[in-house]
Design a protein around this motif. Structure first.
Motif, short mmCIF file in Angstrom:
data_model
loop_
_atom_site.label_atom_id
_atom_site.label_comp_id
_atom_site.label_asym_id
_atom_site.label_seq_id
_atom_site.Cartn_x
_atom_site.Cartn_y
_atom_site.Cartn_z
N PHE A 76 24.54 5.07 51.05
CA PHE A 76 23.41 3.75 51.39
C PHE A 76 23.68 3.36 49.79
O PHE A 76 23.36 3.18 48.88
N SER A 77 23.30 1.74 49.63
CA SER A 77 23.15 0.69 48.78
C SER A 77 22.03 -0.19 49.00
O SER A 77 22.25 -0.67 49.78
N SER A 78 22.04 -1.27 47.34
CA SER A 78 21.10 -2.41 48.17
C SER A 78 21.78 -3.23 48.66
O SER A 78 21.84 -4.39 48.40
N THR A 79 23.19 -2.82 47.90
CA THR A 79 24.30 -3.93 48.32
C THR A 79 24.75 -3.99 49.45
O THR A 79 24.73 -3.53 50.56
N HIS A 80 24.90 -5.54 50.41
CA HIS A 80 25.39 -6.00 51.80
C HIS A 80 25.77 -7.27 51.44
O HIS A 80 25.39 -7.70 50.64
N GLU A 115 21.85 -7.95 62.38
CA GLU A 115 21.83 -6.47 61.19
C GLU A 115 23.19 -5.95 61.89
O GLU A 115 22.95 -5.69 63.57
N TRP A 117 24.54 -2.07 61.42
CA TRP A 117 24.98 -1.14 60.31
C TRP A 117 26.20 -0.37 60.44
O TRP A 117 26.11 0.47 61.03
N HIS A 156 14.01 -11.35 53.20
CA HIS A 156 14.60 -9.87 53.03
C HIS A 156 16.08 -10.01 53.36
O HIS A 156 16.79 -10.61 54.20
#
Length: 156
Positions: A76-80, A115, A117, A156
């Motif tokens: 997991f990461s804040s990168t998207h 979104e 994932w 967000h």
């Protein structure tokens, strides 16, 4: 102008093939890093997505970037990434569903998106053609300043 981004996943070859479907591009091996692939969108900007094995970390080398492997990455990461794609909402959701990947329609207020994932740990915000005008209409300096000055909660 964003030309490419890279993501780390458990199954780079498979993810490259799936993302190529969504962006309606083509997947190729990416020999710069072991077991890596690149999806080339084929647009006038040279847009691409590099897909590397989860745990590959890019670090500064003596003269250019080198890689090392982290044997216990969280995934997991804040990168998207948010990306306008030619596939429709129905097509995006069907592809994600087929892969068993979490996907959902999201209304972010000033714009909406889907979104997805990837492998249920990396978030793409895909914007199909039917949603792209809201995003591009909102995402300007002037409109964003107006949004902030109106005291709206930040997207967000």
């Amino acid at each position: 102008m964003l030309h490419h981004l890279s993501i780390g996943v458990k199954n780079p070859s498979h993810v490259a093939q799936v993302l190529a479907k969504i962006v309606q591009g083509q997947a190729f091996p990416f020999p710069v890093f072991p077991n890596s692939y690149i999806v080339i969108v084929g647009d006038e900007y040279g847009t691409a997505i590099e897909i590397q094995p989860l745990g590959l970390e890019l670090i500064p080398g003596e003269t250019e970037v080198i890689s090392q492997t982290n044997s216990s990455p969280s995934g997991f990461s804040s990168t998207h990434a948010a990306m306008t794609v030619p596939s429709s909402q129905v097509e995006i959701e069907a592809i994600a569903e087929n892969e068993g990947w979490l996907h959902r329609y999201c209304d972010r207020g000033p714009f909406d998106l889907i979104e997805v994932w990837v492998e249920n740990h990396f978030m793409f915000e895909f914007i199909p053609p039917e949603m792209s005008s809201r995003y591009t209409d909102f995402m300007s300096i002037e409109k964003y300043l107006s949004f902030l000055n109106a005291g709206q909660p930040q997207p967000h």
